[in-house]
Write a protein that holds these residues in place. Structure first.
Motif, PDB file in Angstrom:
ATOM      1  N   THR A 273      17.653 -28.580 -33.590  1.00 26.08           N
ATOM      2  CA  THR A 273      19.015 -28.181 -33.955  1.00 26.08           C
ATOM      3  C   THR A 273      19.041 -26.714 -34.353  1.00 26.08           C
ATOM      4  OG1 THR A 273      19.645 -30.402 -34.656  1.00 26.08           O
ATOM      5  CG2 THR A 273      20.900 -28.558 -35.585  1.00 26.08           C
TER       6      THR A 273
ATOM      7  N   THR B  77      23.030 -29.401 -31.435  1.00 26.92           N
ATOM      8  CA  THR B  77      22.833 -30.288 -32.572  1.00 26.92           C
ATOM      9  C   THR B  77      22.219 -31.595 -32.084  1.00 26.92           C
ATOM     10  OG1 THR B  77      24.744 -29.331 -33.716  1.00 26.92           O
ATOM     11  CG2 THR B  77      23.930 -31.453 -34.517  1.00 26.92           C
TER      12      THR B  77
ATOM     13  N   SER C  78      21.215 -35.175 -33.328  1.00 26.94           N
ATOM     14  CA  SER C  78      21.442 -36.086 -34.447  1.00 26.94           C
ATOM     15  C   SER C  78      21.888 -37.441 -33.931  1.00 26.94           C
ATOM     16  CB  SER C  78      22.521 -35.512 -35.375  1.00 26.94           C
ATOM     17  OG  SER C  78      22.837 -36.432 -36.410  1.00 26.94           O
ATOM     18  N   SER C  79      21.509 -38.472 -34.656  1.00 29.11           N
ATOM     19  CA  SER C  79      21.959 -39.820 -34.310  1.00 29.11           C
ATOM     20  C   SER C  79      23.219 -40.180 -35.092  1.00 29.11           C
ATOM     21  CB  SER C  79      20.852 -40.839 -34.594  1.00 29.11           C
ATOM     22  OG  SER C  79      20.434 -40.752 -35.943  1.00 29.11           O
TER      23      SER C  79
ATOM     24  N   LEU D 120      26.333 -31.783 -28.918  1.00 31.72           N
ATOM     25  CA  LEU D 120      25.712 -32.793 -29.762  1.00 31.72           C
ATOM     26  C   LEU D 120      24.992 -33.811 -28.878  1.00 31.72           C
ATOM     27  CD1 LEU D 120      25.325 -34.270 -32.508  1.00 31.72           C
ATOM     28  CD2 LEU D 120      27.537 -35.376 -32.073  1.00 31.72           C
TER      29      LEU D 120
ATOM     30  N   GLN E 275      21.823 -37.086 -28.978  1.00 24.29           N
ATOM     31  CA  GLN E 275      20.975 -37.954 -29.799  1.00 24.29           C
ATOM     32  C   GLN E 275      19.500 -37.584 -29.623  1.00 24.29           C
ATOM     33  OE1 GLN E 275      21.919 -42.021 -28.783  1.00 24.29           O
ATOM     34  NE2 GLN E 275      23.662 -42.051 -30.191  1.00 24.29           N
ATOM     35  N   PRO E 276      18.672 -37.883 -30.618  1.00 27.12           N
ATOM     36  CA  PRO E 276      17.227 -37.662 -30.456  1.00 27.12           C
ATOM     37  C   PRO E 276      16.710 -38.347 -29.196  1.00 27.12           C
ATOM     38  CG  PRO E 276      17.735 -38.176 -32.732  1.00 27.12           C
ATOM     39  CD  PRO E 276      19.014 -38.384 -31.959  1.00 27.12           C
TER      40      PRO E 276
ATOM     41  N   PRO F 194      15.472 -33.706 -33.793  1.00 32.18           N
ATOM     42  CA  PRO F 194      16.375 -33.108 -34.790  1.00 32.18           C
ATOM     43  C   PRO F 194      15.976 -31.684 -35.172  1.00 32.18           C
ATOM     44  CG  PRO F 194      15.936 -35.377 -35.357  1.00 32.18           C
ATOM     45  CD  PRO F 194      15.038 -35.057 -34.183  1.00 32.18           C
ATOM     46  N   GLU F 195      14.678 -31.393 -35.123  1.00 32.80           N
ATOM     47  CA  GLU F 195      14.194 -30.047 -35.474  1.00 32.80           C
ATOM     48  C   GLU F 195      14.621 -28.987 -34.454  1.00 32.80           C
ATOM     49  OE1 GLU F 195      12.157 -33.097 -37.566  1.00 32.80           O
ATOM     50  OE2 GLU F 195      12.318 -32.814 -35.388  1.00 32.80           O
TER      51      GLU F 195
END
Length: 120
Positions: free
Chosen positions: A90, A117, A119-120, A11, A13-14, A87-88
């Protein structure tokens, strides 16, 4: 028996970065082109990048200037440095190798995939 094992997903962050690794093992005679694919939920698996044994690379338009594919032939490994993740991006990321086992013909082998993944 040939195995490709990916690692490095997670995971993020953007705007962040991840480095994926994939190592091939088994009775491998020679590895030719190596690839990274990804598959987002509900979508088909698509090519992200490829690299020949000699180091020539090719990228899909959606990752150019953000991702870098590389390989270490001595380690039977391929890598994907992913920067400025969106995010795209992911998806489950899979490595693939066109390789020869013993003196057999060249076949494509897949890893089991690693989840990325963003995501924020």
């Amino acid at each position: 028996q040939v195995q490709l094992v990916e690692s490095g997903g997670g995971l993020v962050q953007p705007g962040g970065s991840l480095r994926l690794s994939c190592a091939a093992s088994g009775r491998i005679f020679s590895i030719y082109t190596m690839y990274w694919y990804h598959q987002a939920p509900g979508k088909q698996r698509e090519l992200v990048a490829s690299i020949t044994r000699g180091g020539s690379t090719n990228y899909s338009d959606f990752v150019k200037r953000r991702f870098t594919i590389s390989r270490d032939n001595a380690k039977n490994s391929v890598y994907l440095q992913m920067n400025n993740l969106e995010p795209e991006d992911t998806a489950v990321y899979y490595c693939k190798a066109d390789l020869a086992v013993g003196a057999a013909t060249i076949q494509g082998y897949w890893g089991q995939g690693t989840q990325v993944t963003v995501s924020s």
